[in-house]
Design an enzyme around this catalytic site. Structure first.
Site, PDB file in Angstrom:
ATOM      1  CD  GLU A 235      45.645  33.556  42.031  1.00  0.00           C
ATOM      2  OE1 GLU A 235      46.595  32.852  41.646  1.00  0.00           O
ATOM      3  OE2 GLU A 235      44.473  33.420  41.628  1.00  0.00           O
TER       4      GLU A 235
ATOM      5  CE  LYS B  63      36.371  29.887  44.542  1.00  0.00           C
ATOM      6  NZ  LYS B  63      35.006  30.448  44.595  1.00  0.00           N
TER       7      LYS B  63
ATOM      8  CB  SER C 249      28.220  28.302  42.345  1.00  0.00           C
ATOM      9  OG  SER C 249      27.929  29.585  42.869  1.00  0.00           O
TER      10      SER C 249
HETATM   11  C1  LIG Z   1      34.427  31.423  43.737  1.00  0.00           C
HETATM   12  C2  LIG Z   1      32.966  31.307  43.598  1.00  0.00           C
HETATM   13  C3  LIG Z   1      32.290  31.752  42.431  1.00  0.00           C
HETATM   14  C4  LIG Z   1      32.971  32.467  41.310  1.00  0.00           C
HETATM   15  O1  LIG Z   1      33.840  31.691  40.552  1.00  0.00           O
HETATM   16  P1  LIG Z   1      33.517  31.163  39.084  1.00  0.00           P
HETATM   17  O2  LIG Z   1      34.860  30.754  38.573  1.00  0.00           O
HETATM   18  O3  LIG Z   1      32.902  32.280  38.304  1.00  0.00           O
HETATM   19  O4  LIG Z   1      32.585  30.012  39.220  1.00  0.00           O
HETATM   20  C5  LIG Z   1      30.920  31.547  42.354  1.00  0.00           C
HETATM   21  N1  LIG Z   1      30.233  30.975  43.359  1.00  0.00           N
HETATM   22  C6  LIG Z   1      30.832  30.552  44.486  1.00  0.00           C
HETATM   23  C7  LIG Z   1      30.001  29.940  45.560  1.00  0.00           C
HETATM   24  C8  LIG Z   1      32.210  30.707  44.647  1.00  0.00           C
HETATM   25  O5  LIG Z   1      32.798  30.296  45.780  1.00  0.00           O
END
Ligand SMILES: *Cc1c(COP(=O)(O)O)cnc(C)c1O
Length: 394
Positions: free
Chosen positions: A117, A95, A378
């Site tokens: 938001e 993010k 992620s």
């Molecule tokens: C917010 C988040 C996601 C989901 O968001 P995408 O827009 O689908 O990438 C996935 N993994 C983590 C660790 C997140 O914080």
């Protein structure tokens, strides 16, 4: 496989990816979207903006993130597993790439205030982080049910100097927070940027957020080629909530022969179980009941708890360039533990969905033995440790 190099480039002039995307907004917000589109288009073709963005991601965000070759897991599964480590960034998820980009753009537009938001609070914390670093005023709308459930993230946002405004209308969760944020934006657009958290919403957001996440895929492609003697992985896998980490990852590989796989939560599989429709400013797939009411998504992972998906994923699915599968809560919890024990990496619940698919598919026709897989980690699991503890010993 024929490679189509028009994929994951610019959307059409009206912001469409094939039949999806576009700009479905109240008349009063169309000028704001046009202003943003113009500002981003100009910034993204300006080398000095790109350089400053790259410098911030390096010196503040901790880029480039490594690719880890998971030898023990690979041995166990019979497929070679490479992880792109977004969990090692500042704040612990991809993010940061998006919010740093949007905050930099905010200052370039001469605006001093950012609104956002948030549902579970992760995007709110990320936005508050980037705003603190740039000295921007930050207001985060959050349903008051979520404010109560996510007290620690509310506290983090306040520590970072943001104002959290609880929303008590409707179901008092994410979709009501979005409505309040839009109301604010209508009244404040001269001074305020609306920072969206994924590849969703009206044009130019799905395109802009994908471009800010593209760094994930581009780094990973070069790192894979280094590890694989110039070859690309056979499979590229990422979890899909709104779809930003997957879009950024896929953008680096869409012009290779790698198979692209997005993993949705079973209770929020907008592509798997959804229908085409318009939600939050663009046309995509969403979960609806037989009367056309948008359904609530349900998943153990708050970050994937969303009834829609970014329009470009709907397009990639409809033309068959990417495949979308899903993972259920039980296998996700199991996958989190397997990765923790086998590699010493505790994943967030969101990317644990991608790991769950990997465990299930490895050695089948879906993911044959001997394949190489790049999976985007992620985010890290610290934020979910307490929830996982309760789920494992209720
Ligand atoms: C917010 C988040 C996601 C989901 O968001 P995408 O827009 O689908 O990438 C996935 N993994 C983590 C660790 C997140 O914080």
């Amino acid at each position: 496989m024929a490679v189509d190099d028009s994929l994951m480039g610019m959307p059409s002039a009206s912001g469409r990816f094939g039949d999806f995307g576009g700009r479905y907004m109240p008349e009063s917000l169309v000028p704001a979207c046009l202003e943003l589109e113009e500002a981003f288009t100009e910034a993204w073709s300006d080398a000095s903006f790109r350089d400053e963005y790259a410098r911030l991601l390096r010196d503040y965000g901790g880029r480039p993130t490594p690719v880890t070759d998971c030898t023990r897991l690979s041995e166990r599964l019979g497929v070679r597993v490479l992880l792109k480590r977004e969990d090692l960034t500042h704040t612990g998820s991809h993010k940061i790439n998006n919010v740093v980009g949007q905050a930099l753009l905010t200052t370039r537009m001469g605006k001093r205030r950012v609104i956002a938001e948030t549902g579970a609070g992760q995007h709110g914390v990320a936005t508050a982080t980037a705003c603190a670093m740039f000295g921007l005023e930050c207001v985060v709308y959050m349903g008051d049910v979520d404010v109560e459930r996510q007290a620690l993230n509310v506290f983090r946002m306040k520590l970072l100097g943001a104002e959290v405004r609880p929303v008590s209308s409707g179901s008092r969760t994410l979709k009501d927070a979005i409505n309040e944020a839009l109301r604010d934006w209508v009244a404040s657009v001269e001074t305020t940027h609306y920072c969206l958290g994924s590849v969703m919403g009206p044009h130019p957001y799905p395109w802009m957020v994908r471009e800010f996440q593209r760094v994930v895929g581009e780094e990973a492609r070069d790192q894979c080629r280094e590890l694989l003697d110039g070859a690309d992985p056979d499979y590229v896998v990422a979890c899909v909530g709104g779809g930003s980490n997957a879009a950024g990852t896929f953008a680096g590989f869409v012009d290779t022969n790698a198979r692209l796989v997005g993993v949705e939560p079973e209770g929020g599989a907008a592509i798997g179980h959804g229908v085409p429709g318009v939600v939050h400013g663009s046309r995509s797939f969403l979960l609806q009941d037989e009367h056309g009411q948008v359904l609530e998504a349900r998943s153990i992972s708050a970050g994937l708890d969303y009834p829609g998906v970014g329009p470009e994923h709907a397009h990639l699915a409809s033309i068959g360039r990417a495949t979308y599968v899903s993972a259920g809560d039980a296998e996700v919890l199991e996958a989190l533990q397997v990765l923790a024990r086998t590699e010493g990496i505790i994943p967030a619940l969101e990317p644990a969905h991608a790991v769950a698919w990997l465990l299930r598919a490895a050695g089948t026709d879906e993911l044959p033995t001997g394949s190489t897989v790049l999976l985007t980690m992620s985010g890290r699991g610290d934020k979910d440790a307490e929830q996982v503890m309760h789920l494992l010993s209720p």
